[in-house]
Design a protein around this motif. Structure first.
Motif, PDB file in Angstrom:
ATOM      1  N   ILE A  24     -52.307 -34.003 -16.679  1.00  0.00           N
ATOM      2  CA  ILE A  24     -52.605 -33.531 -15.329  1.00  0.00           C
ATOM      3  C   ILE A  24     -51.765 -32.284 -15.089  1.00  0.00           C
ATOM      4  CG2 ILE A  24     -52.469 -34.051 -12.860  1.00  0.00           C
ATOM      5  CD1 ILE A  24     -52.671 -37.050 -13.692  1.00  0.00           C
ATOM      6  N   LYS A  25     -52.414 -31.213 -14.664  1.00  0.00           N
ATOM      7  CA  LYS A  25     -51.708 -29.976 -14.319  1.00  0.00           C
ATOM      8  C   LYS A  25     -50.922 -30.216 -13.043  1.00  0.00           C
ATOM      9  CE  LYS A  25     -50.904 -25.486 -14.596  1.00  0.00           C
ATOM     10  NZ  LYS A  25     -49.999 -24.985 -15.630  1.00  0.00           N
ATOM     11  N   GLN A  26     -49.625 -29.962 -13.104  1.00  0.00           N
ATOM     12  CA  GLN A  26     -48.770 -30.113 -11.928  1.00  0.00           C
ATOM     13  C   GLN A  26     -48.451 -28.723 -11.402  1.00  0.00           C
ATOM     14  OE1 GLN A  26     -46.183 -33.980 -12.418  1.00  0.00           O
ATOM     15  NE2 GLN A  26     -45.542 -32.496 -13.948  1.00  0.00           N
ATOM     16  N   GLN A  27     -48.650 -28.531 -10.135  1.00  0.00           N
ATOM     17  CA  GLN A  27     -48.354 -27.228  -9.547  1.00  0.00           C
ATOM     18  C   GLN A  27     -48.113 -27.381  -8.063  1.00  0.00           C
ATOM     19  OE1 GLN A  27     -51.749 -24.947 -10.722  1.00  0.00           O
ATOM     20  NE2 GLN A  27     -53.171 -26.160  -9.568  1.00  0.00           N
ATOM     21  N   GLY A  28     -47.648 -26.331  -7.459  1.00  0.00           N
ATOM     22  CA  GLY A  28     -47.459 -26.340  -6.013  1.00  0.00           C
ATOM     23  C   GLY A  28     -46.006 -26.370  -5.574  1.00  0.00           C
ATOM     24  N   THR A  29     -45.115 -26.824  -6.451  1.00  0.00           N
ATOM     25  CA  THR A  29     -43.698 -26.860  -6.120  1.00  0.00           C
ATOM     26  C   THR A  29     -42.951 -26.071  -7.183  1.00  0.00           C
ATOM     27  OG1 THR A  29     -43.906 -29.041  -5.109  1.00  0.00           O
ATOM     28  CG2 THR A  29     -41.698 -28.356  -5.763  1.00  0.00           C
ATOM     29  N   ARG A  30     -42.125 -25.164  -6.755  1.00  0.00           N
ATOM     30  CA  ARG A  30     -41.382 -24.330  -7.698  1.00  0.00           C
ATOM     31  C   ARG A  30     -40.476 -25.203  -8.576  1.00  0.00           C
ATOM     32  NH1 ARG A  30     -37.956 -18.919  -6.206  1.00  0.00           N
ATOM     33  NH2 ARG A  30     -37.831 -18.184  -8.356  1.00  0.00           N
ATOM     34  N   GLY A  31     -40.594 -25.029  -9.894  1.00  0.00           N
ATOM     35  CA  GLY A  31     -39.770 -25.764 -10.839  1.00  0.00           C
ATOM     36  C   GLY A  31     -40.408 -27.011 -11.414  1.00  0.00           C
ATOM     37  N   VAL A  32     -41.516 -27.463 -10.815  1.00  0.00           N
ATOM     38  CA  VAL A  32     -42.166 -28.677 -11.308  1.00  0.00           C
ATOM     39  C   VAL A  32     -42.695 -28.435 -12.729  1.00  0.00           C
ATOM     40  CG1 VAL A  32     -44.482 -28.201 -10.393  1.00  0.00           C
ATOM     41  CG2 VAL A  32     -43.751 -30.541 -10.654  1.00  0.00           C
ATOM     42  N   PRO A  33     -42.558 -29.422 -13.636  1.00  0.00           N
ATOM     43  CA  PRO A  33     -43.054 -29.233 -15.004  1.00  0.00           C
ATOM     44  C   PRO A  33     -44.554 -28.954 -15.026  1.00  0.00           C
ATOM     45  CG  PRO A  33     -41.631 -31.152 -14.890  1.00  0.00           C
ATOM     46  CD  PRO A  33     -41.886 -30.712 -13.478  1.00  0.00           C
ATOM     47  N   ASP A  34     -45.002 -28.290 -16.089  1.00  0.00           N
ATOM     48  CA  ASP A  34     -46.397 -27.873 -16.202  1.00  0.00           C
ATOM     49  C   ASP A  34     -47.384 -29.036 -16.206  1.00  0.00           C
ATOM     50  OD1 ASP A  34     -45.867 -25.054 -16.502  1.00  0.00           O
ATOM     51  OD2 ASP A  34     -45.162 -25.521 -18.524  1.00  0.00           O
ATOM     52  N   ARG A  35     -47.067 -30.092 -16.952  1.00  0.00           N
ATOM     53  CA  ARG A  35     -48.024 -31.164 -17.169  1.00  0.00           C
ATOM     54  C   ARG A  35     -47.378 -32.532 -16.996  1.00  0.00           C
ATOM     55  NH1 ARG A  35     -53.555 -29.955 -17.676  1.00  0.00           N
ATOM     56  NH2 ARG A  35     -53.559 -27.717 -18.038  1.00  0.00           N
ATOM     57  N   LEU A  36     -48.171 -33.442 -16.466  1.00  0.00           N
ATOM     58  CA  LEU A  36     -47.851 -34.853 -16.488  1.00  0.00           C
ATOM     59  C   LEU A  36     -48.721 -35.441 -17.585  1.00  0.00           C
ATOM     60  CD1 LEU A  36     -46.477 -37.360 -15.277  1.00  0.00           C
ATOM     61  CD2 LEU A  36     -48.459 -37.557 -13.756  1.00  0.00           C
ATOM     62  N   ILE A  38     -49.933 -38.796 -19.543  1.00  0.00           N
ATOM     63  CA  ILE A  38     -50.007 -40.246 -19.393  1.00  0.00           C
ATOM     64  C   ILE A  38     -50.626 -40.813 -20.659  1.00  0.00           C
ATOM     65  CG2 ILE A  38     -50.908 -42.155 -18.012  1.00  0.00           C
ATOM     66  CD1 ILE A  38     -51.109 -40.101 -15.670  1.00  0.00           C
ATOM     67  N   PHE A  39     -49.915 -41.773 -21.253  1.00  0.00           N
ATOM     68  CA  PHE A  39     -50.393 -42.399 -22.481  1.00  0.00           C
ATOM     69  C   PHE A  39     -49.994 -43.869 -22.458  1.00  0.00           C
ATOM     70  CE2 PHE A  39     -50.102 -43.620 -26.957  1.00  0.00           C
ATOM     71  CZ  PHE A  39     -51.347 -43.209 -27.408  1.00  0.00           C
ATOM     72  N   GLU A  40     -50.985 -44.727 -22.502  1.00  0.00           N
ATOM     73  CA  GLU A  40     -50.774 -46.176 -22.525  1.00  0.00           C
ATOM     74  C   GLU A  40     -49.792 -46.630 -21.450  1.00  0.00           C
ATOM     75  OE1 GLU A  40     -49.870 -47.293 -26.578  1.00  0.00           O
ATOM     76  OE2 GLU A  40     -51.929 -46.854 -27.217  1.00  0.00           O
ATOM     77  N   GLY A  41     -49.983 -46.134 -20.239  1.00  0.00           N
ATOM     78  CA  GLY A  41     -49.187 -46.560 -19.104  1.00  0.00           C
ATOM     79  C   GLY A  41     -47.847 -45.868 -18.943  1.00  0.00           C
ATOM     80  N   GLU A  42     -47.465 -45.058 -19.889  1.00  0.00           N
ATOM     81  CA  GLU A  42     -46.203 -44.322 -19.804  1.00  0.00           C
ATOM     82  C   GLU A  42     -46.475 -42.909 -19.291  1.00  0.00           C
ATOM     83  OE1 GLU A  42     -43.193 -45.664 -20.426  1.00  0.00           O
ATOM     84  OE2 GLU A  42     -44.171 -47.562 -20.905  1.00  0.00           O
ATOM     85  N   HIS A  43     -45.501 -42.363 -18.566  1.00  0.00           N
ATOM     86  CA  HIS A  43     -45.626 -41.031 -17.978  1.00  0.00           C
ATOM     87  C   HIS A  43     -44.530 -40.113 -18.506  1.00  0.00           C
ATOM     88  CE1 HIS A  43     -47.499 -43.834 -15.197  1.00  0.00           C
ATOM     89  NE2 HIS A  43     -48.210 -42.837 -14.730  1.00  0.00           N
ATOM     90  N   TYR A  44     -44.902 -38.882 -18.827  1.00  0.00           N
ATOM     91  CA  TYR A  44     -43.964 -37.894 -19.350  1.00  0.00           C
ATOM     92  C   TYR A  44     -44.190 -36.578 -18.609  1.00  0.00           C
ATOM     93  CZ  TYR A  44     -44.158 -41.349 -23.063  1.00  0.00           C
ATOM     94  OH  TYR A  44     -44.154 -42.527 -23.750  1.00  0.00           O
ATOM     95  N   HIS A  45     -43.126 -36.014 -18.082  1.00  0.00           N
ATOM     96  CA  HIS A  45     -43.195 -34.711 -17.435  1.00  0.00           C
ATOM     97  C   HIS A  45     -42.894 -33.668 -18.503  1.00  0.00           C
ATOM     98  CE1 HIS A  45     -43.400 -36.378 -13.373  1.00  0.00           C
ATOM     99  NE2 HIS A  45     -42.658 -37.343 -13.889  1.00  0.00           N
ATOM    100  N   VAL A  46     -43.861 -32.797 -18.770  1.00  0.00           N
ATOM    101  CA  VAL A  46     -43.747 -31.865 -19.886  1.00  0.00           C
ATOM    102  C   VAL A  46     -43.775 -30.423 -19.377  1.00  0.00           C
ATOM    103  CG1 VAL A  46     -44.744 -31.093 -22.074  1.00  0.00           C
ATOM    104  CG2 VAL A  46     -44.878 -33.517 -21.426  1.00  0.00           C
ATOM    105  N   GLU A  47     -42.705 -29.716 -19.700  1.00  0.00           N
ATOM    106  CA  GLU A  47     -42.638 -28.278 -19.435  1.00  0.00           C
ATOM    107  C   GLU A  47     -42.955 -27.570 -20.742  1.00  0.00           C
ATOM    108  OE1 GLU A  47     -42.299 -24.648 -17.742  1.00  0.00           O
ATOM    109  OE2 GLU A  47     -42.310 -26.559 -16.668  1.00  0.00           O
ATOM    110  N   VAL A  48     -43.853 -26.613 -20.684  1.00  0.00           N
ATOM    111  CA  VAL A  48     -44.233 -25.841 -21.863  1.00  0.00           C
ATOM    112  C   VAL A  48     -43.688 -24.431 -21.708  1.00  0.00           C
ATOM    113  CG1 VAL A  48     -46.160 -24.968 -23.237  1.00  0.00           C
ATOM    114  CG2 VAL A  48     -46.336 -27.209 -22.135  1.00  0.00           C
ATOM    115  N   ILE A  74     -39.689 -33.669 -21.000  1.00  0.00           N
ATOM    116  CA  ILE A  74     -39.802 -33.052 -22.311  1.00  0.00           C
ATOM    117  C   ILE A  74     -40.060 -31.562 -22.127  1.00  0.00           C
ATOM    118  CG2 ILE A  74     -41.073 -33.064 -24.502  1.00  0.00           C
ATOM    119  CD1 ILE A  74     -39.723 -35.766 -23.814  1.00  0.00           C
ATOM    120  N   VAL A  75     -39.400 -30.741 -22.941  1.00  0.00           N
ATOM    121  CA  VAL A  75     -39.665 -29.302 -22.965  1.00  0.00           C
ATOM    122  C   VAL A  75     -40.128 -28.958 -24.374  1.00  0.00           C
ATOM    123  CG1 VAL A  75     -38.748 -26.985 -22.595  1.00  0.00           C
ATOM    124  CG2 VAL A  75     -37.869 -28.909 -21.233  1.00  0.00           C
TER     125      VAL A  75
END
Length: 108
Positions: A24-36, A38-48, A74-75
């Motif tokens: 999921i593309k995350q946007q709208g707040t300065r500094g928020v990671p690029d992507r959320l 989701i895999f098998e119920g786990e969530h990872y905030h990923v900055e690219v 994760i970066v």
């Protein structure tokens, strides 16, 4: 999307979707990671970042806040790291070896 960072982000989305996850593309707040991711119920905030890219102060603060609340942060700077991240999802590897915020000089 255009440029090295966008290319890596697109690759991340494609690879995660190939193994049954979603992004999921995350946007709208300065500094928020690029992507959320989701895999098998786990969530990872990923900055690219593009190769040799740097986290700015807002990103560092936001990533640290997420970590303080127990989030996986994760970066990733290149396609090889994306591949490693996706393998870790499938094989249930520990994420400690991945390129998280501590590996970029910590958070100030």
């Amino acid at each position: 999307m255009a440029g090295p960072e966008a290319t890596i982000e697109k690759y991340l989305c494609e690879q995660v979707e190939k193994v049954g996850g979603m992004t999921i593309k995350q946007q709208g707040t300065r500094g928020v990671p690029d992507r959320l991711v989701i895999f098998e119920g786990e969530h990872y905030h990923v900055e690219v970042k593009q190769p040799n890219g740097k986290l700015d102060a807002h990103q560092k603060r936001y990533l640290q806040k997420l970590r303080e609340h127990g989030a996986e942060v994760i970066v990733l700077w290149n396609k090889n790291q994306v591949d490693g991240f996706v393998r870790s999802l499938q094989d249930d590897y520990e994420l400690d070896w991945l390129w998280s915020v501590e590996h970029v000089g910590g958070v100030q």
